[in-house]
Write a protein that holds these residues in place. Structure first.
Motif, PDB file in Angstrom:
ATOM      1  N   THR A 119      16.526  11.265   6.901  1.00  0.00           N
ATOM      2  CA  THR A 119      16.466  11.473   8.455  1.00  0.00           C
ATOM      3  C   THR A 119      15.745  10.872   9.095  1.00  0.00           C
ATOM      4  O   THR A 119      15.677  10.560  10.207  1.00  0.00           O
ATOM      5  CB  THR A 119      15.821  13.078   8.274  1.00  0.00           C
ATOM      6  N   ARG A 120      14.458  10.008   8.373  1.00  0.00           N
ATOM      7  CA  ARG A 120      13.387   9.305   9.253  1.00  0.00           C
ATOM      8  C   ARG A 120      13.429   7.811   8.932  1.00  0.00           C
ATOM      9  O   ARG A 120      12.750   6.867   9.505  1.00  0.00           O
ATOM     10  CB  ARG A 120      12.196   9.742   8.773  1.00  0.00           C
ATOM     11  N   GLY A 121      14.145   7.567   7.505  1.00  0.00           N
ATOM     12  CA  GLY A 121      13.770   6.131   7.060  1.00  0.00           C
ATOM     13  C   GLY A 121      12.430   6.071   6.406  1.00  0.00           C
ATOM     14  O   GLY A 121      12.171   4.870   6.378  1.00  0.00           O
ATOM     15  N   GLN A 122      11.779   7.006   6.292  1.00  0.00           N
ATOM     16  CA  GLN A 122      10.506   6.901   5.680  1.00  0.00           C
ATOM     17  C   GLN A 122      10.170   7.832   4.608  1.00  0.00           C
ATOM     18  O   GLN A 122      10.604   9.060   4.497  1.00  0.00           O
ATOM     19  CB  GLN A 122       9.339   7.679   6.739  1.00  0.00           C
ATOM     20  N   SER A 123       9.416   7.401   3.631  1.00  0.00           N
ATOM     21  CA  SER A 123       8.751   8.282   2.504  1.00  0.00           C
ATOM     22  C   SER A 123       7.548   8.967   3.136  1.00  0.00           C
ATOM     23  O   SER A 123       7.161   8.460   4.061  1.00  0.00           O
ATOM     24  CB  SER A 123       8.523   7.171   1.249  1.00  0.00           C
ATOM     25  N   ILE A 124       6.966   9.826   2.168  1.00  0.00           N
ATOM     26  CA  ILE A 124       5.792  10.126   2.579  1.00  0.00           C
ATOM     27  C   ILE A 124       4.615   9.176   3.056  1.00  0.00           C
ATOM     28  O   ILE A 124       4.146   9.304   3.980  1.00  0.00           O
ATOM     29  CB  ILE A 124       5.272  11.337   1.552  1.00  0.00           C
ATOM     30  N   ALA A 125       4.669   8.140   2.007  1.00  0.00           N
ATOM     31  CA  ALA A 125       3.582   7.095   1.985  1.00  0.00           C
ATOM     32  C   ALA A 125       4.129   6.199   3.303  1.00  0.00           C
ATOM     33  O   ALA A 125       2.950   5.885   4.236  1.00  0.00           O
ATOM     34  CB  ALA A 125       3.453   6.395   0.921  1.00  0.00           C
ATOM     35  N   LYS A 126       5.095   5.625   3.691  1.00  0.00           N
ATOM     36  CA  LYS A 126       5.442   5.112   4.857  1.00  0.00           C
ATOM     37  C   LYS A 126       5.151   5.830   6.167  1.00  0.00           C
ATOM     38  O   LYS A 126       4.727   5.163   7.193  1.00  0.00           O
ATOM     39  CB  LYS A 126       6.923   4.727   4.690  1.00  0.00           C
ATOM     40  N   ARG A 127       5.463   7.268   6.053  1.00  0.00           N
ATOM     41  CA  ARG A 127       4.811   7.880   7.271  1.00  0.00           C
ATOM     42  C   ARG A 127       3.310   7.924   7.416  1.00  0.00           C
ATOM     43  O   ARG A 127       2.869   7.776   8.659  1.00  0.00           O
ATOM     44  CB  ARG A 127       5.427   9.210   7.201  1.00  0.00           C
ATOM     45  N   VAL A 128       2.707   8.011   6.336  1.00  0.00           N
ATOM     46  CA  VAL A 128       1.330   7.812   6.389  1.00  0.00           C
ATOM     47  C   VAL A 128       0.470   6.490   7.071  1.00  0.00           C
ATOM     48  O   VAL A 128      -0.065   6.532   7.713  1.00  0.00           O
ATOM     49  CB  VAL A 128       0.697   8.221   5.006  1.00  0.00           C
ATOM     50  N   VAL A 129       1.221   5.324   6.652  1.00  0.00           N
ATOM     51  CA  VAL A 129       0.884   4.029   6.986  1.00  0.00           C
ATOM     52  C   VAL A 129       1.610   3.703   8.153  1.00  0.00           C
ATOM     53  O   VAL A 129       1.280   2.382   8.827  1.00  0.00           O
ATOM     54  CB  VAL A 129       1.033   3.065   5.912  1.00  0.00           C
ATOM     55  N   GLY A 130       2.499   4.268   8.573  1.00  0.00           N
ATOM     56  CA  GLY A 130       3.173   4.126  10.086  1.00  0.00           C
ATOM     57  C   GLY A 130       4.071   3.001   9.941  1.00  0.00           C
ATOM     58  O   GLY A 130       4.425   2.321  10.788  1.00  0.00           O
ATOM     59  N   ILE A 131       4.970   2.976   8.778  1.00  0.00           N
ATOM     60  CA  ILE A 131       6.132   2.131   8.656  1.00  0.00           C
ATOM     61  C   ILE A 131       7.644   2.759   8.590  1.00  0.00           C
ATOM     62  O   ILE A 131       7.303   4.034   7.919  1.00  0.00           O
ATOM     63  CB  ILE A 131       5.833   0.879   7.710  1.00  0.00           C
ATOM     64  N   LYS A 132       8.599   2.119   8.593  1.00  0.00           N
ATOM     65  CA  LYS A 132       9.848   2.947   8.190  1.00  0.00           C
ATOM     66  C   LYS A 132      10.844   1.869   7.793  1.00  0.00           C
ATOM     67  O   LYS A 132      10.573   0.636   8.303  1.00  0.00           O
ATOM     68  CB  LYS A 132      10.488   3.804   9.134  1.00  0.00           C
ATOM     69  N   ILE A 133      11.985   2.290   7.396  1.00  0.00           N
ATOM     70  CA  ILE A 133      13.171   1.490   7.046  1.00  0.00           C
ATOM     71  C   ILE A 133      14.301   1.882   7.902  1.00  0.00           C
ATOM     72  O   ILE A 133      14.420   2.685   8.552  1.00  0.00           O
ATOM     73  CB  ILE A 133      13.880   2.053   5.449  1.00  0.00           C
TER      74      ILE A 133
ATOM     75  N   GLY B 147       0.871  -1.164  -0.060  1.00  0.00           N
ATOM     76  CA  GLY B 147      -0.172   0.091  -0.198  1.00  0.00           C
ATOM     77  C   GLY B 147       0.858   1.208  -0.043  1.00  0.00           C
ATOM     78  O   GLY B 147       0.657   2.089  -0.771  1.00  0.00           O
ATOM     79  N   ALA B 148       2.119   1.320   0.749  1.00  0.00           N
ATOM     80  CA  ALA B 148       2.945   2.236   0.528  1.00  0.00           C
ATOM     81  C   ALA B 148       3.477   2.557  -0.606  1.00  0.00           C
ATOM     82  O   ALA B 148       3.537   3.682  -1.027  1.00  0.00           O
ATOM     83  CB  ALA B 148       3.905   2.101   1.721  1.00  0.00           C
TER      84      ALA B 148
END
Length: 214
Positions: A146-160, A88-89
């Motif tokens: 800086t976060r290990g997240q793309s915009i979509a990953k931040r929206v769905v609550g996951i990160k690298i 989904g991300a």
């Protein structure tokens, strides 16, 4: 067999099977609670780790930390993102890319009308695509670094995170190796298509790591 339990994204334990069964019987945990045991490669529902037999009494949440649990230092405390959330991300990030170029693309089409061409409008469309797309890429790269997240990953609550210590992977690993270099490999005629298929299929391993994750 020692068993660790997940609570609020943290690992607590270890517990013996007898302790786990006692917590189930008292309603401190549920049979569907995520658990990790020696010999397993990922977090799974507790009822897939040990046979539970008859269902326990009604579940009443209770803090495991308050019951004297502690966080072990020798196992991962991260709960893996499920495959559906990751997909989904991926789709959401691609949608954002399409939306960033869509307005300019429409302007180019309108300016390229054979009967009433408008070079200024078409040129503005090219400029708009460059501005919106490059702005989106700058934001995505900054967040990945800086976060290990793309915009979509931040929206769905996951990160690298790094596989070794779960720390932030930074620019080189989160964007350059995992994104840019893999994108170049995927663009190779014929072989790129095969690479993309194999890359996606790797997510069905126990650790859910695609080729670009490796």
């Amino acid at each position: 067999m020692n068993i660790h339990l997940e609570e609020n994204g943290q690992a607590v334990g270890p517990y013996s099977q007898e302790q786990v069964r006692a917590m189930l019987a008292s309603g401190q945990i549920s049979a569907s609670a995520l658990a990790w045991a020696e010999g397993t490669s990922e977090w799974r529902p507790l009822n897939q780790i040990i046979p539970l037999g008859a269902p326990p009494p009604s579940y009443q949440p209770m803090s495991l930390a308050a019951a004297g649990a502690y966080r072990p230092a020798n196992i991962s405390t991260t709960v893996l993102a499920d495959r559906g959330t990751r997909f989904g991300a991926f789709l959401l990030d691609r949608l954002l890319m399409v939306l960033s170029i869509a307005p300019g693309f429409v302007m180019i089409i309108m300016g390229g009308d054979k009967e009433h061409p408008d070079k200024v409008l078409a040129g503005c469309g090219v400029l708009l695509i460059a501005i919106l797309f490059l702005t989106l890429m700058a934001v995505q790269i900054s967040m990945l670094t800086t976060r290990g997240q793309s915009i979509a990953k931040r929206v769905v609550g996951i990160k690298i995170v790094k596989f070794s210590d779960e720390s932030n992977p930074g620019f080189v690993k989160a964007f350059f190796l995992r994104g840019f270099l893999v994108g170049l490999m995927s663009s190779v005629p014929s072989l790129g298509s095969i690479f993309r298929i194999v890359d996606a299929c790797f997510i069905f391993r126990d650790d859910r790591r695609c080729l670009h994750d490796l």
